[in-house]
Scaffold this motif. Structure first.
Motif, PDB file in Angstrom:
ATOM      1  N   UNK A  82      -6.238  -5.427   0.570  1.00  0.00           N
ATOM      2  CA  UNK A  82      -7.063  -6.443  -0.092  1.00  0.00           C
ATOM      3  C   UNK A  82      -7.665  -5.881  -1.379  1.00  0.00           C
ATOM      4  N   UNK A  83      -8.245  -4.684  -1.277  1.00  0.00           N
ATOM      5  CA  UNK A  83      -8.964  -4.144  -2.435  1.00  0.00           C
ATOM      6  C   UNK A  83      -8.028  -3.764  -3.573  1.00  0.00           C
ATOM      7  N   UNK A  84      -6.842  -3.277  -3.223  1.00  0.00           N
ATOM      8  CA  UNK A  84      -5.862  -2.968  -4.263  1.00  0.00           C
ATOM      9  C   UNK A  84      -5.539  -4.233  -5.076  1.00  0.00           C
ATOM     10  N   UNK A 113      -7.047  11.656   3.584  1.00  0.00           N
ATOM     11  CA  UNK A 113      -5.956  10.906   2.947  1.00  0.00           C
ATOM     12  C   UNK A 113      -6.130   9.403   3.124  1.00  0.00           C
ATOM     13  N   UNK A 114      -6.696   9.026   4.276  1.00  0.00           N
ATOM     14  CA  UNK A 114      -6.839   7.594   4.566  1.00  0.00           C
ATOM     15  C   UNK A 114      -8.116   6.981   3.982  1.00  0.00           C
ATOM     16  N   UNK A 115      -8.902   7.752   3.247  1.00  0.00           N
ATOM     17  CA  UNK A 115     -10.115   7.193   2.623  1.00  0.00           C
ATOM     18  C   UNK A 115      -9.769   5.848   1.992  1.00  0.00           C
ATOM     19  N   UNK A 116     -10.580   4.824   2.262  1.00  0.00           N
ATOM     20  CA  UNK A 116     -10.197   3.464   1.870  1.00  0.00           C
ATOM     21  C   UNK A 116     -10.089   3.253   0.360  1.00  0.00           C
ATOM     22  N   UNK A 117      -9.199   2.360  -0.007  1.00  0.00           N
ATOM     23  CA  UNK A 117      -9.086   1.899  -1.387  1.00  0.00           C
ATOM     24  C   UNK A 117     -10.328   1.044  -1.636  1.00  0.00           C
ATOM     25  N   UNK A 118     -11.146   1.450  -2.554  1.00  0.00           N
ATOM     26  CA  UNK A 118     -12.402   0.751  -2.792  1.00  0.00           C
ATOM     27  C   UNK A 118     -12.199  -0.539  -3.591  1.00  0.00           C
ATOM     28  N   UNK A 129     -17.280  -5.341 -21.007  1.00  0.00           N
ATOM     29  CA  UNK A 129     -15.991  -4.632 -21.105  1.00  0.00           C
ATOM     30  C   UNK A 129     -15.093  -5.188 -22.213  1.00  0.00           C
ATOM     31  N   UNK A 130     -14.422  -4.284 -22.911  1.00  0.00           N
ATOM     32  CA  UNK A 130     -13.381  -4.702 -23.852  1.00  0.00           C
ATOM     33  C   UNK A 130     -12.010  -4.241 -23.341  1.00  0.00           C
ATOM     34  N   UNK A 131     -11.978  -3.816 -22.100  1.00  0.00           N
ATOM     35  CA  UNK A 131     -10.746  -3.402 -21.445  1.00  0.00           C
ATOM     36  C   UNK A 131     -11.078  -2.906 -20.056  1.00  0.00           C
ATOM     37  N   UNK A 132     -10.210  -3.212 -19.088  1.00  0.00           N
ATOM     38  CA  UNK A 132     -10.435  -2.771 -17.714  1.00  0.00           C
ATOM     39  C   UNK A 132      -9.120  -2.257 -17.153  1.00  0.00           C
ATOM     40  N   UNK A 133      -9.153  -1.076 -16.567  1.00  0.00           N
ATOM     41  CA  UNK A 133      -7.932  -0.522 -15.986  1.00  0.00           C
ATOM     42  C   UNK A 133      -8.159  -0.133 -14.529  1.00  0.00           C
ATOM     43  N   UNK A 134      -7.241  -0.552 -13.691  1.00  0.00           N
ATOM     44  CA  UNK A 134      -7.233  -0.145 -12.296  1.00  0.00           C
ATOM     45  C   UNK A 134      -6.278   1.041 -12.213  1.00  0.00           C
ATOM     46  N   UNK A 135      -6.777   2.185 -11.790  1.00  0.00           N
ATOM     47  CA  UNK A 135      -5.952   3.393 -11.804  1.00  0.00           C
ATOM     48  C   UNK A 135      -5.126   3.469 -10.520  1.00  0.00           C
ATOM     49  N   UNK A 136      -3.879   2.987 -10.603  1.00  0.00           N
ATOM     50  CA  UNK A 136      -2.978   2.977  -9.440  1.00  0.00           C
ATOM     51  C   UNK A 136      -1.828   3.953  -9.721  1.00  0.00           C
ATOM     52  N   UNK A 137      -0.640   3.660  -9.214  1.00  0.00           N
ATOM     53  CA  UNK A 137       0.501   4.543  -9.405  1.00  0.00           C
ATOM     54  C   UNK A 137       0.718   4.861 -10.879  1.00  0.00           C
ATOM     55  N   UNK A 138       0.886   6.141 -11.190  1.00  0.00           N
ATOM     56  CA  UNK A 138       1.034   6.542 -12.590  1.00  0.00           C
ATOM     57  C   UNK A 138      -0.246   7.151 -13.129  1.00  0.00           C
ATOM     58  N   UNK A 139      -1.305   7.119 -12.305  1.00  0.00           N
ATOM     59  CA  UNK A 139      -2.562   7.758 -12.689  1.00  0.00           C
ATOM     60  C   UNK A 139      -3.178   7.158 -13.949  1.00  0.00           C
ATOM     61  N   UNK A 140      -4.052   7.932 -14.574  1.00  0.00           N
ATOM     62  CA  UNK A 140      -4.729   7.450 -15.785  1.00  0.00           C
ATOM     63  C   UNK A 140      -3.720   7.220 -16.921  1.00  0.00           C
ATOM     64  N   UNK A 141      -2.775   8.155 -17.161  1.00  0.00           N
ATOM     65  CA  UNK A 141      -1.832   7.931 -18.269  1.00  0.00           C
ATOM     66  C   UNK A 141      -0.967   6.689 -18.060  1.00  0.00           C
ATOM     67  N   UNK A 142      -0.701   6.352 -16.800  1.00  0.00           N
ATOM     68  CA  UNK A 142       0.162   5.208 -16.517  1.00  0.00           C
ATOM     69  C   UNK A 142      -0.566   3.883 -16.547  1.00  0.00           C
ATOM     70  N   UNK A 143      -1.884   3.906 -16.432  1.00  0.00           N
ATOM     71  CA  UNK A 143      -2.601   2.642 -16.297  1.00  0.00           C
ATOM     72  C   UNK A 143      -3.595   2.333 -17.407  1.00  0.00           C
ATOM     73  N   UNK A 194       0.829  -1.209   0.000  1.00  0.00           N
ATOM     74  CA  UNK A 194       0.000   0.000   0.000  1.00  0.00           C
ATOM     75  C   UNK A 194       0.862   1.258   0.000  1.00  0.00           C
ATOM     76  N   UNK A 195       2.159   1.094  -0.316  1.00  0.00           N
ATOM     77  CA  UNK A 195       3.047   2.251  -0.384  1.00  0.00           C
ATOM     78  C   UNK A 195       3.182   2.938   0.962  1.00  0.00           C
ATOM     79  N   UNK A 196       3.454   4.244   0.913  1.00  0.00           N
ATOM     80  CA  UNK A 196       3.674   4.959   2.174  1.00  0.00           C
ATOM     81  C   UNK A 196       2.372   5.481   2.787  1.00  0.00           C
ATOM     82  N   UNK A 197       1.242   4.932   2.348  1.00  0.00           N
ATOM     83  CA  UNK A 197      -0.002   5.221   3.069  1.00  0.00           C
ATOM     84  C   UNK A 197       0.141   4.762   4.526  1.00  0.00           C
ATOM     85  N   UNK A 198       1.004   3.751   4.731  1.00  0.00           N
ATOM     86  CA  UNK A 198       1.252   3.283   6.106  1.00  0.00           C
ATOM     87  C   UNK A 198       1.756   4.424   6.994  1.00  0.00           C
ATOM     88  N   UNK A 199       2.517   5.357   6.406  1.00  0.00           N
ATOM     89  CA  UNK A 199       3.081   6.464   7.201  1.00  0.00           C
ATOM     90  C   UNK A 199       1.981   7.396   7.719  1.00  0.00           C
TER      91      UNK A 199
END
Lengths: 332, 332
Positions: free
Chosen positions: B85-87, B215-220, B235-249, B64-69
């Motif tokens: 889990x949700x990520x 900031x701590x709002x849960x990862x859905x 769906x003909x494609x599914x993207x999970x928008x994680x690190x890198x935002x929309x352009x990265x994912x 979960x990256x530095x969300x732990x901090x």
């Protein structure tokens, strides 16, 4: 499984009991009829039902403890990858599982590409050696979570139960023998104690190598040694000797009603353990409760099949004791 | 997959290129015909052949990256378990997978039973919500590796491909629409930047709550929202928008020959992102390259099936753009 997690991590169970109970309850609240793990098992067992068939998947996640600290002190990372894969692999092997695939996670305060490359090269080598693809993984840079220059690695293996054993063959019973496979070193356990005793002496010559190199001796895979025994349906119990040593792990391979007697002196103890014991003035009982002392894996074998086991196994099996009627592990 | 790992972790790819190539080579050296992951996929795909049937298993490990901090600063740990889990779950959902089981790893310099209990309670709650057992895990106390009071958590999900999509339906093509599911917050990405900007202000009131809580709002989890779409083969494609935002994912959900146009202002951006942008004077392009900006998951949908998708999906779908002939993601 939860209390095993604590035991391995050295948490005082007496103090934490109620918390541990609550954690166990939370874990069990997620379980249903598809979870078929036996109590205290090394890997989780999951029944995958499909319209066509039923498969039992076996999975385990683990790290390599503070062995990473010795690796960083010496700048030698490749072995950590092999340690990680083999540790996980051996855990599910105790359930009669053949590995299917592996995933890794590597995190540090700052990712050094050279270090990542060495670790992944080790993971890949160990994966190839067990015929298991490295299916995925994650690398994370977490400044402020990790200390500078330190790293943690976590592996997950997924396998399938390919062999019947234990409950399917028969449970272990008094008179069964304990056959040991050699670990060749600390594997990945007991490093907190070992480092306390030997820190600052890693470069010192020791037994044809150095103290540090002896500590970093790779965690062996027992797949090749144990597979022919499983194929022949010989084992009635398998224990991977990790944190907690023989007393902490052998009972996980036995029904709760029986125990084991282990004959000291019946196997070769690698010199590094004598060095730790001597330099740290560690009481023998503590040595046995922390380290594998040279016993990496234990096959519980019906007495009448020992000859066959030795013939089938590609490496030496030391007979180190037997199953007895009284629970617990006693060293004699 | 390897280069994605680097991109997400923010490593300078230009400098590290040869190392990254060597790592990719090491990973691929373990692969065989059972590995069927598409390039850049969010989860690894493994073909399990048994005498009776063939199953496709999908697996992913992540943290979960530095969300732990932020969690440690506020002493609120339960959400981290749900985030984890949700990520993972969303990652394999992009492959049309239903979750089978989950494993966790939690490590710290010193294990606080209370913290472990909270994290595991969150993991268990999220596992129950997705009908997935917490099959196993490991807890490690690693003094000298982690900073005092800090922790890292790693999760692994294993699922099976239960729905055809993408190559099985048809690849995404120009004219297909992008339907967004709301993230409600940062999920688990961009915390290094967010913390730099907002550290020390976590207790400050913000938008009916506090900065820290926002900031701590849960990862859905998007399982419940996406499942009915997968069931209907939409769906003909599914993207999970994680690190890198929309352009990265988003490109990971598209054939390499096509790209996407995203309409700014076509979805609701949670206030916390505006706050980060303003307080940190972060350039809009950087905001888009780091954060999901409120878009948690993207369903690439044939234009003629949008009405059906909206009817089947239990939550709102925002039409945020379309697939175009030119590769890359352009914001307009």
């Amino acid at each position: 499984m939860t209390s095993d997690r604590y035991r391995e991590a050295g948490v005082d169970l007496t103090a934490a009991e109620t918390t541990v109970e609550r954690i166990g309850k939370a874990v069990r609240s997620t379980h249903d009829e598809r979870v078929i793990s036996e109590h205290g098992s090394f890997g989780g067992l999951f029944r995958l039902d499909t319209p066509e068939a039923t498969e039992t998947l076996v999975a385990s996640s683990d790290g390599v403890g503070t062995k990473t600290k010795v690796a960083t002190a010496l700048g030698r990372y490749r072995g950590l990858g092999e340690d990680l894969v083999n540790h996980c692999l051996n855990d599910i092997l105790t359930q009669g599982a053949e590995p299917l695939f592996f995933l890794d996670y590597l995190a540090s305060s700052r990712l050094d590409p050279q270090v990542v490359e060495e670790v992944v090269a080790g993971i890949a080598a160990a994966c190839r050696a067990s015929g298991m693809p490295l299916l995925g993984g994650e690398t994370a840079e977490l400044p402020g979570v990790y200390r500078a220059g330190e790293l943690d690695i976590v592996g997950t293996v997924v396998g399938r139960r390919a062999y019947p054993y234990l409950s399917q063959v028969r449970p272990a019973r008094p008179g069964d023998r304990l056959l040991a496979l050699a670990s060749g070193g600390l594997q990945t356990n007991g490093f907190s104690l070992a480092r306390t005793v030997l820190e600052g002496r890693y470069q010192q010559p020791f037994s044809g190598t150095t103290v540090g190199a002896a500590l970093l001796a790779p965690h062996r895979s027992f797949l090749t040694a144990v597979r022919p025994l499983l194929t022949a349906g010989i084992p009635v119990g398998l224990a991977h000797v990790t944190g907690g040593g023989i007393p902490g792990n052998l009972p996980r391979a036995l029904p709760p009603t029986v125990g084991a007697r282990v004959h000291l002196g019946s196997w070769e103890v690698p010199e590094i353990f004598a060095e730790i014991e001597r330099q740290g003035a560690v009481p023998p009982a503590d040595m046995r409760a922390v380290f594998n002392l040279g016993v990496g894996f234990i096959v519980v074998c019906p007495a009448e099949r020992i000859g066959e086991a030795r013939k089938r196994c590609p490496e030496p099996l030391s007979e180190i004791g037997e199953v007895v009627a009284a629970p617990g592990v006693r060293f004699v």
